[in-house]
Structures are given as structure tokens and as C-alpha cells.
Design a protein around this motif. Structure first.
Motif, PDB file in Angstrom:
ATOM      1  N   ARG A  95      -8.815  -9.987  -4.699  1.00 41.95           N
ATOM      2  CA  ARG A  95      -7.452  -9.598  -5.052  1.00 41.95           C
ATOM      3  C   ARG A  95      -7.206  -8.130  -4.697  1.00 41.95           C
ATOM      4  NH1 ARG A  95      -2.781 -11.956  -7.352  1.00 41.95           N
ATOM      5  NH2 ARG A  95      -4.169 -13.740  -7.347  1.00 41.95           N
ATOM      6  N   LEU A  96      -8.184  -7.273  -4.986  1.00 36.31           N
ATOM      7  CA  LEU A  96      -8.045  -5.857  -4.634  1.00 36.31           C
ATOM      8  C   LEU A  96      -7.943  -5.680  -3.122  1.00 36.31           C
ATOM      9  CD1 LEU A  96     -10.565  -4.211  -7.123  1.00 36.31           C
ATOM     10  CD2 LEU A  96      -8.072  -3.998  -7.141  1.00 36.31           C
ATOM     11  N   GLU A  97      -8.738  -6.444  -2.386  1.00 37.40           N
ATOM     12  CA  GLU A  97      -8.699  -6.367  -0.924  1.00 37.40           C
ATOM     13  C   GLU A  97      -7.329  -6.791  -0.400  1.00 37.40           C
ATOM     14  OE1 GLU A  97     -10.875  -8.893   2.440  1.00 37.40           O
ATOM     15  OE2 GLU A  97     -12.267  -7.719   1.226  1.00 37.40           O
ATOM     16  N   GLN A  98      -6.780  -7.869  -0.954  1.00 38.88           N
ATOM     17  CA  GLN A  98      -5.444  -8.324  -0.550  1.00 38.88           C
ATOM     18  C   GLN A  98      -4.391  -7.269  -0.853  1.00 38.88           C
ATOM     19  OE1 GLN A  98      -4.865 -11.948  -2.716  1.00 38.88           O
ATOM     20  NE2 GLN A  98      -6.116 -13.185  -1.328  1.00 38.88           N
ATOM     21  N   THR A  99      -4.507  -6.649  -2.021  1.00 45.06           N
ATOM     22  CA  THR A  99      -3.556  -5.612  -2.414  1.00 45.06           C
ATOM     23  C   THR A  99      -3.623  -4.434  -1.453  1.00 45.06           C
ATOM     24  OG1 THR A  99      -3.806  -6.267  -4.729  1.00 45.06           O
ATOM     25  CG2 THR A  99      -2.842  -4.107  -4.313  1.00 45.06           C
ATOM     26  N   GLN A 100      -4.849  -4.019  -1.102  1.00 39.64           N
ATOM     27  CA  GLN A 100      -5.016  -2.913  -0.160  1.00 39.64           C
ATOM     28  C   GLN A 100      -4.417  -3.252   1.202  1.00 39.64           C
ATOM     29  OE1 GLN A 100      -5.629  -0.122  -2.123  1.00 39.64           O
ATOM     30  NE2 GLN A 100      -6.584   0.490  -0.235  1.00 39.64           N
ATOM     31  N   LYS A 101      -4.666  -4.469   1.681  1.00 38.17           N
ATOM     32  CA  LYS A 101      -4.128  -4.883   2.979  1.00 38.17           C
ATOM     33  C   LYS A 101      -2.614  -4.892   2.962  1.00 38.17           C
ATOM     34  CE  LYS A 101      -8.007  -7.623   4.659  1.00 38.17           C
ATOM     35  NZ  LYS A 101      -8.521  -8.964   4.949  1.00 38.17           N
ATOM     36  N   SER A 102      -2.030  -5.406   1.889  1.00 37.13           N
ATOM     37  CA  SER A 102      -0.574  -5.461   1.839  1.00 37.13           C
ATOM     38  C   SER A 102       0.023  -4.056   1.733  1.00 37.13           C
ATOM     39  CB  SER A 102      -0.088  -6.343   0.690  1.00 37.13           C
ATOM     40  OG  SER A 102      -0.456  -5.808  -0.554  1.00 37.13           O
ATOM     41  N   LYS A 103      -0.654  -3.144   1.026  1.00 40.22           N
ATOM     42  CA  LYS A 103      -0.182  -1.761   0.960  1.00 40.22           C
ATOM     43  C   LYS A 103      -0.266  -1.106   2.334  1.00 40.22           C
ATOM     44  CE  LYS A 103      -1.108  -0.585  -3.838  1.00 40.22           C
ATOM     45  NZ  LYS A 103      -1.925   0.252  -4.742  1.00 40.22           N
ATOM     46  N   SER A 104      -1.365  -1.371   3.061  1.00 44.36           N
ATOM     47  CA  SER A 104      -1.531  -0.799   4.411  1.00 44.36           C
ATOM     48  C   SER A 104      -0.449  -1.332   5.339  1.00 44.36           C
ATOM     49  CB  SER A 104      -2.897  -1.133   4.962  1.00 44.36           C
ATOM     50  OG  SER A 104      -3.904  -0.515   4.211  1.00 44.36           O
ATOM     51  N   PHE A 106       2.458  -2.479   4.523  1.00 45.36           N
ATOM     52  CA  PHE A 106       3.748  -1.923   4.117  1.00 45.36           C
ATOM     53  C   PHE A 106       3.885  -0.482   4.610  1.00 45.36           C
ATOM     54  CE2 PHE A 106       6.401   0.274   0.920  1.00 45.36           C
ATOM     55  CZ  PHE A 106       7.576  -0.431   1.102  1.00 45.36           C
ATOM     56  N   SER A 107       2.825   0.308   4.465  1.00 48.55           N
ATOM     57  CA  SER A 107       2.851   1.704   4.937  1.00 48.55           C
ATOM     58  C   SER A 107       3.069   1.775   6.434  1.00 48.55           C
ATOM     59  CB  SER A 107       1.544   2.407   4.578  1.00 48.55           C
ATOM     60  OG  SER A 107       1.399   2.492   3.187  1.00 48.55           O
ATOM     61  N   GLU A 108       2.412   0.900   7.185  1.00 49.43           N
ATOM     62  CA  GLU A 108       2.557   0.877   8.644  1.00 49.43           C
ATOM     63  C   GLU A 108       3.977   0.491   9.026  1.00 49.43           C
ATOM     64  OE1 GLU A 108      -0.463  -1.580  10.389  1.00 49.43           O
ATOM     65  OE2 GLU A 108      -2.077  -0.367   9.543  1.00 49.43           O
ATOM     66  N   SER A 109       4.575  -0.451   8.318  1.00 51.31           N
ATOM     67  CA  SER A 109       5.938  -0.873   8.648  1.00 51.31           C
ATOM     68  C   SER A 109       6.945   0.244   8.369  1.00 51.31           C
ATOM     69  CB  SER A 109       6.322  -2.137   7.904  1.00 51.31           C
ATOM     70  OG  SER A 109       6.467  -1.885   6.516  1.00 51.31           O
ATOM     71  N   LEU A 110       6.651   1.090   7.377  1.00 55.73           N
ATOM     72  CA  LEU A 110       7.535   2.206   7.078  1.00 55.73           C
ATOM     73  C   LEU A 110       7.451   3.288   8.163  1.00 55.73           C
ATOM     74  CD1 LEU A 110       7.099   2.753   3.242  1.00 55.73           C
ATOM     75  CD2 LEU A 110       9.057   1.778   4.446  1.00 55.73           C
ATOM     76  N   SER A 111       6.277   3.459   8.739  1.00 56.64           N
ATOM     77  CA  SER A 111       6.103   4.509   9.736  1.00 56.64           C
ATOM     78  C   SER A 111       6.626   4.110  11.113  1.00 56.64           C
ATOM     79  CB  SER A 111       4.625   4.923   9.842  1.00 56.64           C
ATOM     80  OG  SER A 111       3.851   3.829  10.279  1.00 56.64           O
ATOM     81  N   ASP A 112       6.927   2.838  11.316  1.00 53.40           N
ATOM     82  CA  ASP A 112       7.459   2.393  12.617  1.00 53.40           C
ATOM     83  C   ASP A 112       8.901   2.734  12.810  1.00 53.40           C
ATOM     84  OD1 ASP A 112       5.057   1.422  13.391  1.00 53.40           O
ATOM     85  OD2 ASP A 112       5.484  -0.651  12.804  1.00 53.40           O
TER      86      ASP A 112
END
Length: 112
Positions: A95-104, A106-112
Motif C-alpha cells: 500500500r505504501l509503495e502504491q501511494t508513493q507511485k501515485s504521488k510520483s 501526480f508530481s510528474e503530471s504537474l511538472s509537465d
């Protein structure tokens, strides 16, 4: 028995937060071999901590009165306790791994 019951919670919250820096944190330009050694030792420490927590939890749950031989009820309880502890730990890690991936993501989509 009551005194030991509080130990895992205090131990878990205390050393886990303080002694688990992100891998390589504060090492900047340190030797890669040293960084790897520290990562390996940190993993060993985490594993030992999990074994300790599991042992404490399952002992308190399953062991009524220690004797010369483990009865079948206690043995079954220990097996089930260890399996549930491992299942739960794995679930939390996933679950923590999934949360980290989704945060990453989301962060990448914001920087595009």
C-alpha cells in the motif's frame, strides 16, 4: 506481563522514526561502497526490528504458561500469528509503495 505489553509500541514509534533516514541521506559524496553498506545494515536492522515485534506480539497472544513442551493449541496460534503478521506487513508495504507511485505520477503530471 503488563509491563512488556507497552514495550513494542514505544520501541516501534521511537527508533523507527529517528533511526530510519532515507537511504544515503546526509552522505552526499560518500563512497558508494559505504552507502551500500549502510543500506544493507539498515535493512538488517529493520528486519530484526520486525522479528522482535512479531515475537513479542505472538508470544503475548499465544503463550499462556510456558512449559517444557509446546501444546498443539499454542503451536497453531503461533503459526497463524506469524502468517497474519507477515501478510499484514506485506499488505502495508504494498500500500505504501502504491501511494508513493501515485504521488510520483501526480508530481510528474504537474511538472509537465
Amino acid at each position: 506481563r503488563g509491563d512488556r505489553g507497552g514495550t513494542p509500541e514505544g520501541h516501534r514509534g521511537g527508533s523507527g522514526d529517528v533511526m530510519d533516514p532515507p537511504s544515503g541521506a546526509g552522505l552526499g559524496g560518500a563512497d558508494p561502497q559505504l552507502q551500500r553498506f549502510i543500506e544493507v545494515e539498515t535493512q538488517k536492522q529493520r528486519f530484526q526490528q520486525l522479528v522482535h515485534q512479531m515475537t513479542e506480539l505472538c508470544w503475548e497472544k499465544c503463550m499462556d504458561k510456558p512449559g517444557p513442551k509446546l501444546d498443539s493449541r499454542a503451536e497453531t496460534c503461533f503459526v497463524n500469528c506469524v502468517e497474519r503478521f507477515i501478510d499484514t506487513s506485506q499488505f502495508i508495504l504494498n500500500r505504501l509503495e502504491q501511494t508513493q507511485k501515485s504521488k510520483s505520477a501526480f508530481s510528474e503530471s504537474l511538472s509537465d
